[in-house]
Design a protein around this motif. Structure first.
Motif, PDB file in Angstrom:
ATOM      1  N   SER A   1      49.695  -5.983  71.822  1.00 17.08           N
ATOM      2  CA  SER A   1      48.823  -5.282  70.560  1.00 17.08           C
ATOM      3  C   SER A   1      47.618  -5.373  70.669  1.00 17.08           C
ATOM      4  N   ILE A   2      46.931  -5.998  71.808  1.00 17.49           N
ATOM      5  CA  ILE A   2      45.526  -6.044  71.947  1.00 17.49           C
ATOM      6  C   ILE A   2      44.870  -4.613  72.574  1.00 17.49           C
ATOM      7  N   TYR A   3      45.770  -3.886  72.908  1.00 20.48           N
ATOM      8  CA  TYR A   3      45.377  -2.357  73.479  1.00 20.48           C
ATOM      9  C   TYR A   3      44.896  -1.450  72.089  1.00 20.48           C
ATOM     10  N   TYR A   4      45.324  -2.051  71.122  1.00 21.63           N
ATOM     11  CA  TYR A   4      44.976  -1.251  69.957  1.00 21.63           C
ATOM     12  C   TYR A   4      43.919  -1.995  69.077  1.00 21.63           C
ATOM     13  N   ALA A   5      43.248  -1.147  68.194  1.00 22.49           N
ATOM     14  CA  ALA A   5      42.255  -1.664  67.370  1.00 22.49           C
ATOM     15  C   ALA A   5      42.733  -2.891  66.466  1.00 22.49           C
ATOM     16  N   HIS A   6      41.851  -3.937  66.318  1.00 21.25           N
ATOM     17  CA  HIS A   6      42.193  -4.917  65.761  1.00 21.25           C
ATOM     18  C   HIS A   6      40.978  -6.004  65.496  1.00 21.25           C
ATOM     19  N   GLU A   7      41.000  -6.946  64.579  1.00 21.79           N
ATOM     20  CA  GLU A   7      39.695  -7.456  64.214  1.00 21.79           C
ATOM     21  C   GLU A   7      39.851  -8.738  65.081  1.00 21.79           C
ATOM     22  N   ARG A   8      38.842  -9.066  65.390  1.00 18.13           N
ATOM     23  CA  ARG A   8      38.775 -10.478  66.470  1.00 18.13           C
ATOM     24  C   ARG A   8      37.296 -10.890  66.605  1.00 18.13           C
ATOM     25  N   ASP A   9      37.386 -12.200  66.541  1.00 20.29           N
ATOM     26  CA  ASP A   9      35.959 -12.873  66.922  1.00 20.29           C
ATOM     27  C   ASP A   9      35.531 -12.708  68.213  1.00 20.29           C
ATOM     28  N   VAL A  10      34.326 -12.350  68.367  1.00 22.55           N
ATOM     29  CA  VAL A  10      33.805 -11.812  69.717  1.00 22.55           C
ATOM     30  C   VAL A  10      32.152 -12.175  70.105  1.00 22.55           C
ATOM     31  N   PHE A  11      31.867 -12.468  71.063  1.00 23.59           N
ATOM     32  CA  PHE A  11      30.457 -12.725  71.077  1.00 23.59           C
ATOM     33  C   PHE A  11      29.879 -11.766  72.411  1.00 23.59           C
ATOM     34  N   GLN A  12      28.779 -11.516  72.497  1.00 24.94           N
ATOM     35  CA  GLN A  12      28.280 -10.459  73.637  1.00 24.94           C
ATOM     36  C   GLN A  12      27.829 -11.147  74.757  1.00 24.94           C
ATOM     37  N   ARG A  13      28.167 -10.908  75.982  1.00 30.13           N
ATOM     38  CA  ARG A  13      27.778 -11.220  77.085  1.00 30.13           C
ATOM     39  C   ARG A  13      27.505 -10.267  78.253  1.00 30.13           C
ATOM     40  N   ASP A  14      26.416 -10.011  78.890  1.00 34.32           N
ATOM     41  CA  ASP A  14      26.427  -9.087  79.859  1.00 34.32           C
ATOM     42  C   ASP A  14      26.831  -7.487  79.392  1.00 34.32           C
ATOM     43  N   GLY A  15      26.602  -7.158  77.982  1.00 36.45           N
ATOM     44  CA  GLY A  15      26.943  -5.796  77.689  1.00 36.45           C
ATOM     45  C   GLY A  15      28.566  -5.621  77.351  1.00 36.45           C
ATOM     46  N   MET A  16      29.406  -6.842  77.136  1.00 34.82           N
ATOM     47  CA  MET A  16      30.648  -6.932  77.003  1.00 34.82           C
ATOM     48  C   MET A  16      31.022  -7.737  75.678  1.00 34.82           C
ATOM     49  N   TRP A  17      32.025  -7.616  74.961  1.00 37.99           N
ATOM     50  CA  TRP A  17      32.423  -8.373  73.945  1.00 37.99           C
ATOM     51  C   TRP A  17      33.659  -9.215  74.358  1.00 37.99           C
ATOM     52  N   LEU A  18      33.161 -10.650  74.685  1.00 39.10           N
ATOM     53  CA  LEU A  18      34.246 -11.418  75.143  1.00 39.10           C
ATOM     54  C   LEU A  18      34.796 -12.334  73.810  1.00 39.10           C
ATOM     55  N   THR A  19      35.861 -12.827  73.944  1.00 33.08           N
ATOM     56  CA  THR A  19      36.500 -13.702  72.936  1.00 33.08           C
ATOM     57  C   THR A  19      36.588 -15.192  73.530  1.00 33.08           C
ATOM     58  N   SER A  20      36.424 -16.196  72.535  1.00 37.25           N
ATOM     59  CA  SER A  20      36.566 -17.434  72.845  1.00 37.25           C
ATOM     60  C   SER A  20      38.154 -18.041  73.263  1.00 37.25           C
ATOM     61  N   GLY A  21      38.029 -19.053  74.220  1.00 34.09           N
ATOM     62  CA  GLY A  21      39.645 -19.400  74.478  1.00 34.09           C
ATOM     63  C   GLY A  21      39.530 -20.735  75.318  1.00 34.09           C
ATOM     64  N   PRO A  22      40.510 -21.085  76.024  1.00 32.30           N
ATOM     65  CA  PRO A  22      40.613 -22.188  76.977  1.00 32.30           C
ATOM     66  C   PRO A  22      39.766 -21.981  78.042  1.00 32.30           C
ATOM     67  N   TRP A  23      39.163 -20.896  78.357  1.00 34.15           N
ATOM     68  CA  TRP A  23      38.266 -20.624  79.223  1.00 34.15           C
ATOM     69  C   TRP A  23      36.681 -20.869  78.916  1.00 34.15           C
ATOM     70  N   GLY A  24      36.667 -21.271  77.569  1.00 40.27           N
ATOM     71  CA  GLY A  24      35.186 -21.586  77.288  1.00 40.27           C
ATOM     72  C   GLY A  24      34.591 -20.481  76.381  1.00 40.27           C
ATOM     73  N   GLY A  25      33.149 -20.795  76.183  1.00 41.11           N
ATOM     74  CA  GLY A  25      32.377 -19.814  75.367  1.00 41.11           C
ATOM     75  C   GLY A  25      32.772 -19.961  73.970  1.00 41.11           C
ATOM     76  N   PRO A  26      31.700 -19.288  73.193  1.00 35.44           N
ATOM     77  CA  PRO A  26      30.442 -18.911  73.602  1.00 35.44           C
ATOM     78  C   PRO A  26      29.448 -19.740  74.236  1.00 35.44           C
ATOM     79  N   ARG A  27      28.472 -19.552  74.827  1.00 38.71           N
ATOM     80  CA  ARG A  27      27.368 -20.378  75.451  1.00 38.71           C
ATOM     81  C   ARG A  27      26.095 -20.488  74.344  1.00 38.71           C
ATOM     82  N   GLU A  28      25.373 -21.437  74.655  1.00 35.37           N
ATOM     83  CA  GLU A  28      24.077 -21.400  73.555  1.00 35.37           C
ATOM     84  C   GLU A  28      23.535 -20.019  73.474  1.00 35.37           C
ATOM     85  N   GLY A  29      23.217 -19.894  72.370  1.00 34.00           N
ATOM     86  CA  GLY A  29      22.383 -18.500  72.137  1.00 34.00           C
ATOM     87  C   GLY A  29      23.260 -17.265  72.029  1.00 34.00           C
TER      88      GLY A  29
END
Length: 304
Positions: free
Chosen positions: A209-237
């Protein structure tokens, strides 16, 4: 799609499908223990669809192999497991975490695990004695992939050696290899991202389902929208926002970005891809930005 372009598009997809099916059958006739690399992403799902067609009504005669970073999106793992159950497939999973736990690998300072997949992949190929490994790589994705052959010979260390690659004239593929070597096989080499999506539409292929538009909590890093998870993030700022996004490719969550999009079905995704000037890897994969030759380095080490 207009009436004038529809027959051409249909003819092209039919030719690409026939080529892919031919490659699968060639491998079945030339090798003893082939395996399909399967991540649950769109390319590997199309690859599996072609394999099912190639051998229908018999079952797919190959196992699936997923190198699991442990940083996957839940939707993708659920999709992968559902597809395996639906078609009665055998799934081999190489967990990167196992290699970290026993000291064969160490976590990277940036937390990204995509570059850590090479060792588990090569170890599993050796342990399982796989002699042909199907991948969903396409030449339009990235410069290192553009120079790849359909049958890509790998030495006993899993490495790619340019001088040992063979010509492939008139759809003749040479799978000869020495003991301990194997061949990577890329049935989608001549496809583009647009071809893949057009084929998904034509064949009504289900995707995560993530290949299609959906609402998600994201943060911007290096010009990309990343999402938080077991891999960490968001960082300070880095500020979390609720946005409507979709993923053009799937992979390690720490380095796979989403794009702003309202494309909620295949037809609108196709329109979006047609308007894009960036490939999906160039737009949303931070691991390919680690250096100018990041993918080329991983290719020589044996990753794809």
């Amino acid at each position: 799609m207009t009436a004038s372009t529809a027959p051409i598009a249909t003819e092209k997809l039919t030719a690409l499908e026939a080529e892919g099916i031919h490659i699968f059958r060639e491998v079945a006739g030339e090798f003893d223990r082939p395996v399909i690399l399967f991540s649950g992403g769109k390319d590997s799902t199309v690859l599996l669809h072609l394999a099912i067609k190639a051998f229908w009504p018999a079952p797919v005669p190959f196992s699936l192999l997923h190198v699991d970073t442990g940083h996957n999106f839940d939707e993708v793992i659920e999709f992968r497991d559902g597809l395996v159950e639906k078609h009665g497939l055998r799934l081999v999973v190489a967990h990167v975490q196992d290699w970290i736990d026993d000291g064969r690998l160490a976590e990277r300072p940036d937390g990204t695990r995509n570059p850590l997949q090479t060792t588990p992949l090569l170890d599993t190929i050796t342990e399982q004695k796989f002699d042909a490994v199907f991948g969903g790589g396409r030449r339009d994705e990235e410069r290192a992939r553009a120079k790849e052959r359909v049958f890509s010979l790998r030495n006993s260390f899993g490495q790619w050696e340019p001088r040992r690659q063979r010509p492939e004239l008139w759809n003749l593929y040479n799978g000869r290899h020495r003991p301990g070597e194997h061949v990577r096989v890329f049935p989608l080499s001549n496809w583009t991202e647009l071809d893949v999506w057009s084929y998904i539409e034509r064949e009504n292929i289900e995707l995560p389902s993530i290949y299609y538009a959906h609402e998600r909590d994201v943060f911007q890093r290096d010009g990309m929208w990343l999402t938080s998870g077991p891999w960490g993030g968001p960082r300070e700022g880095e500020t979390v926002e609720r946005r409507v996004v979709r993923y053009r490719t799937v992979g390690d969550g720490s380095c796979t970005g989403a794009v702003d999009s309202t494309a909620a079905d295949v037809r609108t995704v196709i329109a979006e891809v047609q308007a894009s000037r960036l490939t999906e890897r160039g737009a949303t994969r931070a691991d390919d930005r680690l250096s100018e030759a990041a993918m080329e380095d991983r290719k020589r080490e044996g990753y794809f």
